[in-house]
Scaffold this motif. Structure first.
Motif, mmCIF file in Angstrom:
data_model
loop_
_atom_site.group_PDB
_atom_site.id
_atom_site.type_symbol
_atom_site.label_atom_id
_atom_site.label_comp_id
_atom_site.label_asym_id
_atom_site.label_seq_id
_atom_site.Cartn_x
_atom_site.Cartn_y
_atom_site.Cartn_z
ATOM 1 N N TRP A 31 0.831 -1.214 0.000
ATOM 2 C CA TRP A 31 0.000 0.000 0.000
ATOM 3 C C TRP A 31 0.863 1.262 0.000
ATOM 4 O O TRP A 31 0.538 2.251 -0.664
ATOM 5 N N ARG A 32 1.973 1.233 0.698
ATOM 6 C CA ARG A 32 2.802 2.427 0.819
ATOM 7 C C ARG A 32 3.489 2.809 -0.499
ATOM 8 O O ARG A 32 3.951 3.942 -0.642
ATOM 9 N N ARG A 60 -3.629 7.455 -8.408
ATOM 10 C CA ARG A 60 -2.968 8.307 -7.427
ATOM 11 C C ARG A 60 -1.904 7.520 -6.671
ATOM 12 O O ARG A 60 -1.983 6.297 -6.550
ATOM 13 N N ASP A 61 -0.921 8.238 -6.127
ATOM 14 C CA ASP A 61 0.038 7.626 -5.205
ATOM 15 C C ASP A 61 -0.620 7.472 -3.847
ATOM 16 O O ASP A 61 -1.284 8.403 -3.361
ATOM 17 N N VAL A 63 0.723 7.497 -0.969
ATOM 18 C CA VAL A 63 1.275 8.498 -0.051
ATOM 19 C C VAL A 63 0.588 9.845 -0.276
ATOM 20 O O VAL A 63 0.259 10.571 0.667
ATOM 21 N N GLU A 64 0.330 10.168 -1.519
ATOM 22 C CA GLU A 64 -0.336 11.424 -1.865
ATOM 23 C C GLU A 64 -1.759 11.461 -1.317
ATOM 24 O O GLU A 64 -2.237 12.503 -0.847
ATOM 25 N N LEU A 65 -2.449 10.329 -1.347
ATOM 26 C CA LEU A 65 -3.827 10.280 -0.861
ATOM 27 C C LEU A 65 -3.889 10.442 0.652
ATOM 28 O O LEU A 65 -4.865 10.973 1.187
ATOM 29 N N GLY A 66 -2.888 9.924 1.357
ATOM 30 C CA GLY A 66 -2.886 10.008 2.809
ATOM 31 C C GLY A 66 -3.883 9.055 3.424
ATOM 32 O O GLY A 66 -4.308 8.061 2.822
ATOM 33 N N ALA A 67 -4.308 9.362 4.643
ATOM 34 C CA ALA A 67 -5.245 8.497 5.364
ATOM 35 C C ALA A 67 -6.602 8.507 4.668
ATOM 36 O O ALA A 67 -7.116 9.549 4.280
ATOM 37 N N MET A 68 -7.198 7.323 4.505
ATOM 38 C CA MET A 68 -8.479 7.201 3.829
ATOM 39 C C MET A 68 -9.630 6.986 4.810
ATOM 40 O O MET A 68 -10.720 6.573 4.425
ATOM 41 N N SER A 93 -11.644 13.798 -5.926
ATOM 42 C CA SER A 93 -11.079 15.130 -5.754
ATOM 43 C C SER A 93 -10.815 15.731 -7.125
ATOM 44 O O SER A 93 -10.291 15.056 -8.023
#
Length: 314
Positions: A31-32, A60-61, A63-68, A93
């Motif tokens: 995932w990372r 998307r990356d 890491v770019e998305l962050g916490a979902m 987004s």
């Protein structure tokens, strides 16, 4: 002309890497460094694309998305370059140079890679949306195995469901422009002023029934016509919400009376290759009542079957 070799949503380049689904440590690490397809299931499973010829899925990356938040990532597989791909069900987004699309609109235009990703992701997302509770115990279930199952607190597990359905293009076996096919307008389809959609006959395969037996039964039930020389043409997922469409061609006598089941079929009639070709070329074909004929979308297997028949690949 030469038609497509396979239905448009039967294409993929992804290694599903099923052996990774139960490896939680590997999934967490994957995932990372993943590419992520974001779908919004609340809006017909829409995703973002860039460009038009062809449109390209926006991944998307992670890491770019962050916490979902509470959104569980669904593991789709590993790309040829070794990068894992996940899908998430979340609001889209806005990104510069992108637009929102659904699979019906662009499935036939996407590359093999993107068609496979979008189709698989939408099928998984739709299944999870409808299976938050165990059918066995009634208890809440949680996503497990990288998105390929759900399990409740007692350990009762459910796996993604795909419902087999047959779809058949019935034709008269005649070559050339005067050859005819039998198409119907489903009684459940919404009405479009000035337009009437005609498509192949279709229905779900019932328990204890073969796909070929379903072809015989559904055509007889819906239009009262007996078919023969049933031939398999191909299959594709239709994740709206979760069907596997098994495509066939079959022959029938155009002189036999057409008797509609009004609960299923509002209109049905035979069309020549000339008429189908005219519609595909953008010319109007009057089907009565002031309506012009429209055909199923190019991303559907119905369109694939019509294209095969139109080009003589029966």
């Amino acid at each position: 002309m030469t038609g497509p070799a396979a239905p448009p949503l039967a294409r993929s380049t992804l290694d599903r890497a099923a052996h990774r689904r139960t490896d939680r440590e590997w999934l967490a690490q994957a995932w990372r460094r993943a590419r992520v397809l974001v779908l919004d299931a609340t809006r017909d499973g829409r995703a973002l694309v860039r460009g038009t010829n062809p449109p390209v899925l926006v991944l998307r990356d992670a890491v770019e998305l962050g916490a979902m938040g509470d959104t569980a990532p669904l593991f789709l597989g590993v790309e040829p370059d070794g990068v894992p791909v996940f899908a998430v069900d979340a609001p889209l987004s806005e990104l510069p140079g992108t637009r929102e699309v659904n699979l019906r609109e662009v499935g036939h235009l996407l590359s093999d890679r993107d068609a496979g990703l979008f189709t698989t992701a939408l099928a998984l997302v739709n299944w999870h949306r409808g299976h938050g509770w165990s059918p066995r115990t009634g208890h809440r279930t949680e996503v497990d195995e990288g998105g390929w199952s759900r399990v409740d607190a007692q350990g009762h597990r459910a796996w993604p469901r795909t419902d087999p359905a047959m779809i058949v293009l019935v034709h008269d076996g005649v070559d050339g422009p005067d050859g005819r096919c039998l198409l119907g307008n489903n009684a459940a389809w919404p009405r479009t002023p000035g337009k009437r959609r005609y498509s192949c006959l279709a229905g779900f395969v019932e328990p204890g029934e073969s796909a070929e037996a379903a072809v015989l039964r559904e055509v007889r039930e819906e239009v009262g016509v007996a078919v023969e020389r049933i031939g398999y043409a191909g299959s594709q997922s239709w994740p709206f919400p979760g069907s596997l469409m098994l495509g066939f061609l079959a022959e029938a006598d155009p002189g036999a009376p057409v008797r509609l089941d009004p609960a299923e079929i509002a209109y049905a009639r035979w069309f020549t290759r000339r008429e189908i070709g005219a519609v595909l070329a953008g010319r109007p074909v009057d089907v009565g009542g002031g309506d012009d004929m429209i055909l199923p979308p190019p991303s559907s297997i119905a369109f694939f079957l019509l294209d095969r028949w139109l080009n003589g690949h029966c």
